[in-house]
Design a protein around this motif. Structure first.
Motif, PDB file in Angstrom:
ATOM      1  N   LYS A 118     -29.229  30.885  66.262  1.00 35.31           N
ATOM      2  CA  LYS A 118     -28.215  30.051  65.608  1.00 35.31           C
ATOM      3  C   LYS A 118     -27.360  29.388  66.671  1.00 35.31           C
ATOM      4  CE  LYS A 118     -25.399  34.180  64.655  1.00 35.31           C
ATOM      5  NZ  LYS A 118     -24.839  35.009  63.569  1.00 35.31           N
TER       6      LYS A 118
ATOM      7  N   GLY B 263     -25.056  24.809  59.244  1.00 36.09           N
ATOM      8  CA  GLY B 263     -26.313  25.333  58.705  1.00 36.09           C
ATOM      9  C   GLY B 263     -27.507  24.526  59.178  1.00 36.09           C
TER      10      GLY B 263
ATOM     11  N   HIS C  19     -35.188  25.030  51.654  1.00 33.16           N
ATOM     12  CA  HIS C  19     -33.862  25.648  51.765  1.00 33.16           C
ATOM     13  C   HIS C  19     -33.277  25.885  50.383  1.00 33.16           C
ATOM     14  CE1 HIS C  19     -29.711  26.390  52.713  1.00 33.16           C
ATOM     15  NE2 HIS C  19     -29.339  25.279  52.117  1.00 33.16           N
ATOM     16  N   ASP C  20     -32.755  27.082  50.170  1.00 34.93           N
ATOM     17  CA  ASP C  20     -32.071  27.440  48.934  1.00 34.93           C
ATOM     18  C   ASP C  20     -30.581  27.172  49.127  1.00 34.93           C
ATOM     19  OD1 ASP C  20     -30.795  28.641  46.770  1.00 34.93           O
ATOM     20  OD2 ASP C  20     -31.841  30.559  46.981  1.00 34.93           O
ATOM     21  N   PRO C  21     -29.996  26.214  48.392  1.00 32.84           N
ATOM     22  CA  PRO C  21     -28.580  25.876  48.579  1.00 32.84           C
ATOM     23  C   PRO C  21     -27.620  27.045  48.317  1.00 32.84           C
ATOM     24  CG  PRO C  21     -29.664  24.274  47.151  1.00 32.84           C
ATOM     25  CD  PRO C  21     -30.639  25.365  47.400  1.00 32.84           C
ATOM     26  N   ALA C  22     -28.059  28.073  47.604  1.00 31.18           N
ATOM     27  CA  ALA C  22     -27.200  29.220  47.317  1.00 31.18           C
ATOM     28  C   ALA C  22     -27.108  30.174  48.512  1.00 31.18           C
ATOM     29  CB  ALA C  22     -27.715  29.977  46.092  1.00 31.18           C
ATOM     30  N   VAL C  23     -28.005  30.052  49.472  1.00 30.58           N
ATOM     31  CA  VAL C  23     -28.035  30.949  50.624  1.00 30.58           C
ATOM     32  C   VAL C  23     -26.992  30.522  51.648  1.00 30.58           C
ATOM     33  CG1 VAL C  23     -29.453  31.699  52.581  1.00 30.58           C
ATOM     34  CG2 VAL C  23     -30.455  31.553  50.310  1.00 30.58           C
ATOM     35  N   ARG C  24     -26.272  31.483  52.198  1.00 30.10           N
ATOM     36  CA  ARG C  24     -25.254  31.200  53.215  1.00 30.10           C
ATOM     37  C   ARG C  24     -25.668  31.676  54.598  1.00 30.10           C
ATOM     38  NH1 ARG C  24     -24.027  27.174  52.041  1.00 30.10           N
ATOM     39  NH2 ARG C  24     -23.527  26.882  49.894  1.00 30.10           N
ATOM     40  N   SER C  25     -26.660  32.552  54.687  1.00 29.53           N
ATOM     41  CA  SER C  25     -27.143  33.012  55.991  1.00 29.53           C
ATOM     42  C   SER C  25     -28.369  32.178  56.340  1.00 29.53           C
ATOM     43  CB  SER C  25     -27.482  34.498  55.953  1.00 29.53           C
ATOM     44  OG  SER C  25     -27.897  34.914  57.235  1.00 29.53           O
ATOM     45  N   PHE C  26     -28.116  30.978  56.858  1.00 32.58           N
ATOM     46  CA  PHE C  26     -29.169  29.994  57.080  1.00 32.58           C
ATOM     47  C   PHE C  26     -30.265  30.499  58.021  1.00 32.58           C
ATOM     48  CE2 PHE C  26     -25.183  27.561  56.352  1.00 32.58           C
ATOM     49  CZ  PHE C  26     -25.514  27.038  55.114  1.00 32.58           C
TER      50      PHE C  26
ATOM     51  N   ARG D 194     -30.857  21.551  57.382  1.00 28.02           N
ATOM     52  CA  ARG D 194     -31.208  22.801  56.721  1.00 28.02           C
ATOM     53  C   ARG D 194     -32.650  22.706  56.235  1.00 28.02           C
ATOM     54  NH1 ARG D 194     -25.621  22.789  53.281  1.00 28.02           N
ATOM     55  NH2 ARG D 194     -24.246  23.199  55.044  1.00 28.02           N
TER      56      ARG D 194
ATOM     57  N   GLU E 128     -32.419  33.169  56.384  1.00 34.79           N
ATOM     58  CA  GLU E 128     -33.263  32.486  55.406  1.00 34.79           C
ATOM     59  C   GLU E 128     -34.474  31.873  56.111  1.00 34.79           C
ATOM     60  OE1 GLU E 128     -33.043  28.932  52.054  1.00 34.79           O
ATOM     61  OE2 GLU E 128     -31.864  28.719  53.904  1.00 34.79           O
TER      62      GLU E 128
END
Length: 165
Positions: free
Chosen positions: A54, A106, A30-37, A138, A40
């Motif tokens: 989701k 997330g 998981h990339d912590p900068a991503v908001r669209s879990f 996440r 992603e």
């Protein structure tokens, strides 16, 4: 679908194991900068985003409820309210969602929540042999048959998604 296990289970995997439901753990970085879990997860796992679902919490006059829709869709609040048998719902406060489920935004799974909440699964999920939902954190998804998801969550199935994110 074979059950794959690895260390570090979550309440979601515990529920599936206890119910004897087959699933596959699908982990990714998981990339912590991503908001669209969800998007992603679909990209990282190489999965059609229509199959990645989701878990969204709503607040109605009778309390919280859960709507499960594809990550490429939006939750239709009027449709989920009707499916839950209430007049109106709004998106739940993220902090309330975390408290009620025991998961972080997330990583909210429809499985293994602190308290069983009324749940509605979008009917589009039934068009697939397997769908993916959050595994409880996440970077971890669970792949399982949609009928098993319905069974273990006691979900109602209804058309609750609309186009868009």
């Amino acid at each position: 679908m074979a059950r794959k296990k690895s260390g570090g289970g979550t309440p979601a995997t515990v529920v599936l194991d206890r119910a004897g439901i087959p699933y596959v753990l699908r982990g990714y970085e998981h990339d912590p900068a991503v908001r669209s879990f969800g998007l992603e997860a679909a990209e990282a796992l190489g999965v059609d985003p229509e199959r990645v679902l989701k878990t969204l919490l709503v607040q109605g006059e009778d309390g919280l409820g859960v709507g499960i829709v594809p990550v490429v869709a939006q939750l239709d609040l009027k449709a989920v309210a009707a499916a839950l048998g209430v007049k109106k719902v709004a998106m739940a406060d993220p902090r309330a969602a975390e408290r009620a489920t025991g998961y972080v935004v997330g990583g909210i799974s429809p499985l293994g929540q602190k308290k069983a909440l009324p749940t509605v699964l979008d009917s589009s999920a039934l068009g697939y042999d397997a769908v993916l939902v959050s595994g409880g954190r996440r970077g971890l998804d669970l792949e399982l048959a949609p009928a098993d998801l319905v069974a273990v969550t006691s979900a109602t199935v209804a058309a609750i998604a609309r186009e868009g994110r």
